[in-house]
Design an enzyme around this catalytic site. Sequence first.
Site, PDB file in Angstrom:
ATOM      1  N   ASN A 238       0.868  -1.176   0.000  1.00 29.41           N
ATOM      2  CA  ASN A 238       0.000   0.000   0.000  1.00 29.41           C
ATOM      3  C   ASN A 238       0.907   1.228   0.000  1.00 29.41           C
ATOM      4  OD1 ASN A 238      -1.800   2.042   0.464  1.00 29.41           O
ATOM      5  ND2 ASN A 238      -2.393   1.354   2.517  1.00 29.41           N
ATOM      6  N   TRP A 239       1.016   1.850  -1.160  1.00 28.88           N
ATOM      7  CA  TRP A 239       1.941   2.991  -1.265  1.00 28.88           C
ATOM      8  C   TRP A 239       1.391   4.238  -0.582  1.00 28.88           C
ATOM      9  CZ3 TRP A 239       3.879   3.139  -7.091  1.00 28.88           C
ATOM     10  CH2 TRP A 239       4.548   1.942  -7.382  1.00 28.88           C
ATOM     11  N   LYS A 240       0.109   4.218  -0.249  1.00 28.41           N
ATOM     12  CA  LYS A 240      -0.537   5.411   0.330  1.00 28.41           C
ATOM     13  C   LYS A 240      -0.306   6.614  -0.603  1.00 28.41           C
ATOM     14  CE  LYS A 240      -0.136   3.201   4.775  1.00 28.41           C
ATOM     15  NZ  LYS A 240      -0.021   3.286   6.217  1.00 28.41           N
TER      16      LYS A 240
ATOM     17  N   HIS B  94      -9.310   0.942   5.081  1.00 30.05           N
ATOM     18  CA  HIS B  94      -8.033   1.209   5.738  1.00 30.05           C
ATOM     19  C   HIS B  94      -8.280   2.173   6.903  1.00 30.05           C
ATOM     20  CE1 HIS B  94      -3.976   2.516   6.543  1.00 30.05           C
ATOM     21  NE2 HIS B  94      -3.578   1.415   5.938  1.00 30.05           N
TER      22      HIS B  94
ATOM     23  N   GLU C 183      -6.713   4.627   7.923  1.00 27.21           N
ATOM     24  CA  GLU C 183      -6.539   6.051   7.589  1.00 27.21           C
ATOM     25  C   GLU C 183      -7.802   6.608   6.946  1.00 27.21           C
ATOM     26  OE1 GLU C 183      -2.822   5.510   5.517  1.00 27.21           O
ATOM     27  OE2 GLU C 183      -1.905   4.994   7.435  1.00 27.21           O
TER      28      GLU C 183
ATOM     29  N   GLU D 288      -4.990  -4.849  10.684  1.00 27.08           N
ATOM     30  CA  GLU D 288      -3.980  -3.805  10.870  1.00 27.08           C
ATOM     31  C   GLU D 288      -4.250  -3.052  12.166  1.00 27.08           C
ATOM     32  OE1 GLU D 288      -2.203  -2.724   6.736  1.00 27.08           O
ATOM     33  OE2 GLU D 288      -3.768  -1.299   7.252  1.00 27.08           O
TER      34      GLU D 288
ATOM     35  N   GLY E  76       2.805   2.512  10.758  1.00 22.35           N
ATOM     36  CA  GLY E  76       3.724   3.626  10.568  1.00 22.35           C
ATOM     37  C   GLY E  76       4.441   4.049  11.840  1.00 22.35           C
TER      38      GLY E  76
ATOM     39  N   SER F 220       3.848  -1.934  10.275  1.00 21.06           N
ATOM     40  CA  SER F 220       5.300  -1.940  10.468  1.00 21.06           C
ATOM     41  C   SER F 220       5.969  -3.272  10.152  1.00 21.06           C
ATOM     42  CB  SER F 220       5.666  -1.479  11.894  1.00 21.06           C
ATOM     43  OG  SER F 220       5.196  -0.171  12.115  1.00 21.06           O
TER      44      SER F 220
ATOM     45  N   GLY G 124       3.065  -1.064   4.247  1.00 16.68           N
ATOM     46  CA  GLY G 124       3.058   0.363   3.944  1.00 16.68           C
ATOM     47  C   GLY G 124       4.470   0.841   3.612  1.00 16.68           C
ATOM     48  N   GLY G 125       5.127   1.442   4.603  1.00 19.36           N
ATOM     49  CA  GLY G 125       6.440   2.064   4.386  1.00 19.36           C
ATOM     50  C   GLY G 125       7.445   1.187   3.651  1.00 19.36           C
TER      51      GLY G 125
HETATM   52  P1  13P Z   1       3.270   0.517   7.639  1.00 21.73           P
HETATM   53  O1  13P Z   1       3.807  -0.762   7.070  1.00 21.73           O
HETATM   54  O2  13P Z   1       3.970   1.747   7.112  1.00 21.73           O
HETATM   55  O3  13P Z   1       3.178   0.475   9.132  1.00 21.73           O
HETATM   56  O4  13P Z   1       1.767   0.651   7.113  1.00 21.73           O
HETATM   57  C1  13P Z   1       0.906  -0.420   7.224  1.00 21.73           C
HETATM   58  C2  13P Z   1      -0.314  -0.113   6.459  1.00 21.73           C
HETATM   59  O5  13P Z   1      -1.082   0.765   6.825  1.00 21.73           O
HETATM   60  C3  13P Z   1      -0.575  -0.865   5.217  1.00 21.73           C
HETATM   61  O6  13P Z   1      -1.840  -0.620   4.749  1.00 21.73           O
END
Ligand code: 13P
Length: 253
Positions: A9-11, A97, A99, A169, A175, A215, A236-237
């Site tokens: 997930n590149w956000k 998600h 967010e 999640e 993050g 993470s 994510g990251g």
């Molecule tokens: P991180 O891997 O950056 O913690 O993000 C997880 C995430 O929200 C994937 O959708």
Amino acid sequence: MRKKIVAGNWKMNKTLEEGQSLTSEVKHMAEDELPGDVQLILCPPFIHLSALHGMLKGSPIGLGAQNCSEQESGAYTGETSVAMLQSVGVKYVILGHSERREQFKESNELLAKKLDVALKQGLVPIFCCGEPLEIREREAQDAYVQKQIEESLFHLSKEDVSKIIVAYEPIWAIGTGKTASAEQAQEMHAVIRKQIASKYGQDVADAISILYGGSVKPDNAREIFAGEDVDGGLIGGASLKSRDFIDIAKSFS
Ligand code: 13P
């Protein structure tokens, strides 16, 4: 056998050029290094989907969006429909998600509608659930996640629910560099699978892939993925670096 899945997930990260470089690197590394039984999925921002689809043609890497509208078409400025996503080669869509739940106030009820529209038109939803820190501190996470699942998924038919990928999640691990322990992830995945089994039967529950997100990095992926109910990750990251993303996917082998 459940599918092993590693989705990135590149956000809201990467310009088009950066996204193309990352995709090209991931594609080549996957071809050279990855065993065939791990399904990779890239979920870039909407605006890059079309270009990246062109780059991924003929590749087993799947393309996913990070959201979609619950409406099929019409006067919804700034929204993106399922049909539009499909027209540019998208096969998966992340829904719910944390967010989007937090920043855009997406409710369980709205997500039920998004799931309906995605499934009706043949997109595979990656349905996210997970508790905030204060709920975990009160040890109320099981009921919290079960409510998210019940209110968004349990109106679905057995056939439709079987098409979904679930991603657990925990919000406090997203993050933050703080992961759930492998035990915490496995425990919640087992709770989710049991809940699905109680509604739809063990055979349906056993076939659904449940991913962990929060993470995940190359150095903790192997331990997290070892859980018997952990079928992969939503990253994510670490999905923004080709080497890290591929190393996470390699942790399955
Ligand atoms: P991180 O891997 O950056 O913690 O993000 C997880 C995430 O929200 C994937 O959708």
